[in-house]
Scaffold this motif. Structure first.
Motif, PDB file in Angstrom:
ATOM      1  N   ASN A 120     -34.632  79.571 -38.783  1.00 45.14           N
ATOM      2  CA  ASN A 120     -35.660  79.208 -39.758  1.00 45.14           C
ATOM      3  C   ASN A 120     -37.070  79.395 -39.204  1.00 45.14           C
ATOM      4  O   ASN A 120     -38.053  79.207 -39.921  1.00 45.14           O
ATOM      5  CB  ASN A 120     -35.490  77.756 -40.211  1.00 45.14           C
ATOM      6  CG  ASN A 120     -34.191  77.533 -40.932  1.00 45.14           C
ATOM      7  OD1 ASN A 120     -33.717  78.394 -41.666  1.00 45.14           O
ATOM      8  ND2 ASN A 120     -33.583  76.380 -40.710  1.00 45.14           N
ATOM      9  N   GLY A 121     -37.167  79.698 -37.916  1.00 42.97           N
ATOM     10  CA  GLY A 121     -38.465  79.938 -37.305  1.00 42.97           C
ATOM     11  C   GLY A 121     -39.157  78.708 -36.764  1.00 42.97           C
ATOM     12  O   GLY A 121     -40.316  78.761 -36.378  1.00 42.97           O
ATOM     13  N   HIS A 122     -38.451  77.570 -36.735  1.00 42.08           N
ATOM     14  CA  HIS A 122     -39.077  76.378 -36.166  1.00 42.08           C
ATOM     15  C   HIS A 122     -38.260  75.824 -35.012  1.00 42.08           C
ATOM     16  O   HIS A 122     -37.142  76.275 -34.753  1.00 42.08           O
ATOM     17  CB  HIS A 122     -39.365  75.307 -37.230  1.00 42.08           C
ATOM     18  CG  HIS A 122     -38.207  74.910 -38.072  1.00 42.08           C
ATOM     19  ND1 HIS A 122     -37.116  74.225 -37.618  1.00 42.08           N
ATOM     20  CD2 HIS A 122     -37.992  75.109 -39.393  1.00 42.08           C
ATOM     21  CE1 HIS A 122     -36.277  73.994 -38.595  1.00 42.08           C
ATOM     22  NE2 HIS A 122     -36.771  74.533 -39.690  1.00 42.08           N
ATOM     23  N   LEU A 123     -38.838  74.887 -34.293  1.00 41.47           N
ATOM     24  CA  LEU A 123     -38.187  74.313 -33.117  1.00 41.47           C
ATOM     25  C   LEU A 123     -36.777  73.846 -33.468  1.00 41.47           C
ATOM     26  O   LEU A 123     -36.581  73.069 -34.402  1.00 41.47           O
ATOM     27  CB  LEU A 123     -39.029  73.151 -32.570  1.00 41.47           C
ATOM     28  CG  LEU A 123     -38.555  72.516 -31.266  1.00 41.47           C
ATOM     29  CD1 LEU A 123     -38.584  73.510 -30.115  1.00 41.47           C
ATOM     30  CD2 LEU A 123     -39.418  71.308 -30.929  1.00 41.47           C
ATOM     31  N   ALA A 124     -35.799  74.346 -32.728  1.00 41.37           N
ATOM     32  CA  ALA A 124     -34.393  74.007 -32.966  1.00 41.37           C
ATOM     33  C   ALA A 124     -34.129  72.547 -32.616  1.00 41.37           C
ATOM     34  O   ALA A 124     -34.744  71.993 -31.700  1.00 41.37           O
ATOM     35  CB  ALA A 124     -33.490  74.918 -32.134  1.00 41.37           C
ATOM     36  N   ASN A 125     -33.183  71.950 -33.331  1.00 37.48           N
ATOM     37  CA  ASN A 125     -32.935  70.517 -33.140  1.00 37.48           C
ATOM     38  C   ASN A 125     -32.555  70.170 -31.703  1.00 37.48           C
ATOM     39  O   ASN A 125     -33.009  69.163 -31.169  1.00 37.48           O
ATOM     40  CB  ASN A 125     -31.896  69.998 -34.130  1.00 37.48           C
ATOM     41  CG  ASN A 125     -30.535  70.626 -33.940  1.00 37.48           C
ATOM     42  OD1 ASN A 125     -30.405  71.763 -33.489  1.00 37.48           O
ATOM     43  ND2 ASN A 125     -29.506  69.896 -34.294  1.00 37.48           N
ATOM     44  N   THR A 126     -31.776  70.992 -31.025  1.00 36.09           N
ATOM     45  CA  THR A 126     -31.387  70.672 -29.652  1.00 36.09           C
ATOM     46  C   THR A 126     -32.567  70.767 -28.684  1.00 36.09           C
ATOM     47  O   THR A 126     -32.556  70.117 -27.636  1.00 36.09           O
ATOM     48  CB  THR A 126     -30.250  71.593 -29.171  1.00 36.09           C
ATOM     49  OG1 THR A 126     -30.667  72.953 -29.331  1.00 36.09           O
ATOM     50  CG2 THR A 126     -28.971  71.339 -29.959  1.00 36.09           C
ATOM     51  N   ASP A 127     -33.573  71.549 -29.043  1.00 34.64           N
ATOM     52  CA  ASP A 127     -34.735  71.665 -28.167  1.00 34.64           C
ATOM     53  C   ASP A 127     -35.627  70.424 -28.215  1.00 34.64           C
ATOM     54  O   ASP A 127     -36.352  70.154 -27.260  1.00 34.64           O
ATOM     55  CB  ASP A 127     -35.511  72.940 -28.473  1.00 34.64           C
ATOM     56  CG  ASP A 127     -34.796  74.148 -27.897  1.00 34.64           C
ATOM     57  OD1 ASP A 127     -35.011  74.428 -26.712  1.00 34.64           O
ATOM     58  OD2 ASP A 127     -33.990  74.768 -28.616  1.00 34.64           O
ATOM     59  N   TYR A 128     -35.566  69.664 -29.288  1.00 35.17           N
ATOM     60  CA  TYR A 128     -36.254  68.376 -29.300  1.00 35.17           C
ATOM     61  C   TYR A 128     -35.685  67.500 -28.185  1.00 35.17           C
ATOM     62  O   TYR A 128     -36.425  66.835 -27.453  1.00 35.17           O
ATOM     63  CB  TYR A 128     -36.092  67.668 -30.647  1.00 35.17           C
ATOM     64  CG  TYR A 128     -36.942  68.231 -31.747  1.00 35.17           C
ATOM     65  CD1 TYR A 128     -38.249  67.778 -31.960  1.00 35.17           C
ATOM     66  CD2 TYR A 128     -36.468  69.230 -32.580  1.00 35.17           C
ATOM     67  CE1 TYR A 128     -39.040  68.287 -32.972  1.00 35.17           C
ATOM     68  CE2 TYR A 128     -37.254  69.756 -33.601  1.00 35.17           C
ATOM     69  CZ  TYR A 128     -38.534  69.277 -33.788  1.00 35.17           C
ATOM     70  OH  TYR A 128     -39.319  69.795 -34.782  1.00 35.17           O
ATOM     71  N   LEU A 129     -34.356  67.513 -28.062  1.00 34.58           N
ATOM     72  CA  LEU A 129     -33.716  66.714 -27.017  1.00 34.58           C
ATOM     73  C   LEU A 129     -34.078  67.234 -25.630  1.00 34.58           C
ATOM     74  O   LEU A 129     -34.336  66.453 -24.709  1.00 34.58           O
ATOM     75  CB  LEU A 129     -32.198  66.697 -27.210  1.00 34.58           C
ATOM     76  CG  LEU A 129     -31.711  66.106 -28.528  1.00 34.58           C
ATOM     77  CD1 LEU A 129     -30.194  66.205 -28.626  1.00 34.58           C
ATOM     78  CD2 LEU A 129     -32.171  64.672 -28.702  1.00 34.58           C
ATOM     79  N   SER A 130     -34.126  68.565 -25.476  1.00 32.07           N
ATOM     80  CA  SER A 130     -34.499  69.145 -24.181  1.00 32.07           C
ATOM     81  C   SER A 130     -35.926  68.773 -23.791  1.00 32.07           C
ATOM     82  O   SER A 130     -36.190  68.418 -22.634  1.00 32.07           O
ATOM     83  CB  SER A 130     -34.355  70.667 -24.221  1.00 32.07           C
ATOM     84  OG  SER A 130     -33.005  71.035 -24.345  1.00 32.07           O
ATOM     85  N   PHE A 131     -36.852  68.850 -24.740  1.00 38.36           N
ATOM     86  CA  PHE A 131     -38.231  68.464 -24.447  1.00 38.36           C
ATOM     87  C   PHE A 131     -38.319  66.975 -24.108  1.00 38.36           C
ATOM     88  O   PHE A 131     -39.093  66.570 -23.234  1.00 38.36           O
ATOM     89  CB  PHE A 131     -39.159  68.790 -25.616  1.00 38.36           C
ATOM     90  CG  PHE A 131     -39.488  70.252 -25.794  1.00 38.36           C
ATOM     91  CD1 PHE A 131     -39.049  71.225 -24.906  1.00 38.36           C
ATOM     92  CD2 PHE A 131     -40.250  70.661 -26.863  1.00 38.36           C
ATOM     93  CE1 PHE A 131     -39.370  72.570 -25.077  1.00 38.36           C
ATOM     94  CE2 PHE A 131     -40.587  72.002 -27.055  1.00 38.36           C
ATOM     95  CZ  PHE A 131     -40.146  72.953 -26.153  1.00 38.36           C
ATOM     96  N   ALA A 132     -37.515  66.154 -24.775  1.00 34.72           N
ATOM     97  CA  ALA A 132     -37.500  64.717 -24.483  1.00 34.72           C
ATOM     98  C   ALA A 132     -37.003  64.470 -23.054  1.00 34.72           C
ATOM     99  O   ALA A 132     -37.596  63.682 -22.310  1.00 34.72           O
ATOM    100  CB  ALA A 132     -36.638  63.975 -25.500  1.00 34.72           C
TER     101      ALA A 132
END
Length: 151
Positions: A19-31
């Motif tokens: 979809n062109g936006h930050l993937a849900n798993t990458d939110y967890l990685s950044f956290a």
């Protein structure tokens, strides 16, 4: 040093979904990256988890999404104390994701404890870890958590 810790990231090509936006798993990685950077800033670098044979283990994580984060967009991720057991054996950290204009994009809440690599059971962390968590700004919904240690 205490308060709300923050780390800045840029959404890269590898971080976006179809979809062109930050993937849900990458939110967890950044956290996770924010949490590890916080402990390093408090004098407990990642290598010390191996040195002392323990590390964080997450039981539950929830993500609330508010706004999209797009490719090459900069994002500020904060870390606050959402809950802590008196002995430090269980924690709840909250990471908020902000666009550079201050708009909140997401919130990740993680509940976890500290796992001994040798004993394969939950432990009370060293004082430096407890103090690091305890010195973070507490969220409005902060709660004292039950200990993970069975008596």
């Amino acid at each position: 040093m205490s308060g709300i810790f923050e780390k800045q990231f840029e959404v890269g090509w590898r971080n976006v979904d179809p979809n062109g936006h930050l993937a849900n798993t990458d939110y967890l990685s950044f956290a996770v990256d924010t949490r590890i950077a916080y402990f390093a800033s408090r004098g407990f670098p990642p290598i010390d988890f191996q040195k002392y044979s323990f590390g964080p283990v997450i039981k539950t994580e929830t993500i609330d999404y508010f706004r999209e984060l797009m490719l090459l967009e900069k994002v500020k991720v904060t870390m606050e104390n959402g809950g802590l057991a008196k002995d430090g054996s269980r924690f709840r950290v909250v990471n908020n994701f902000y666009k550079m204009d201050g708009t909140r994009a997401a919130r990740v809440a993680s509940i976890g404890g500290w796992l001994s690599f040798k004993e394969r059971k939950l432990i009370v962390p060293p004082e430096i870890i407890f103090n690091a968590l305890d010195s973070l700004t507490k969220t409005e919904d902060f709660e004292e958590l039950k200990s993970s240690i069975k008596k």
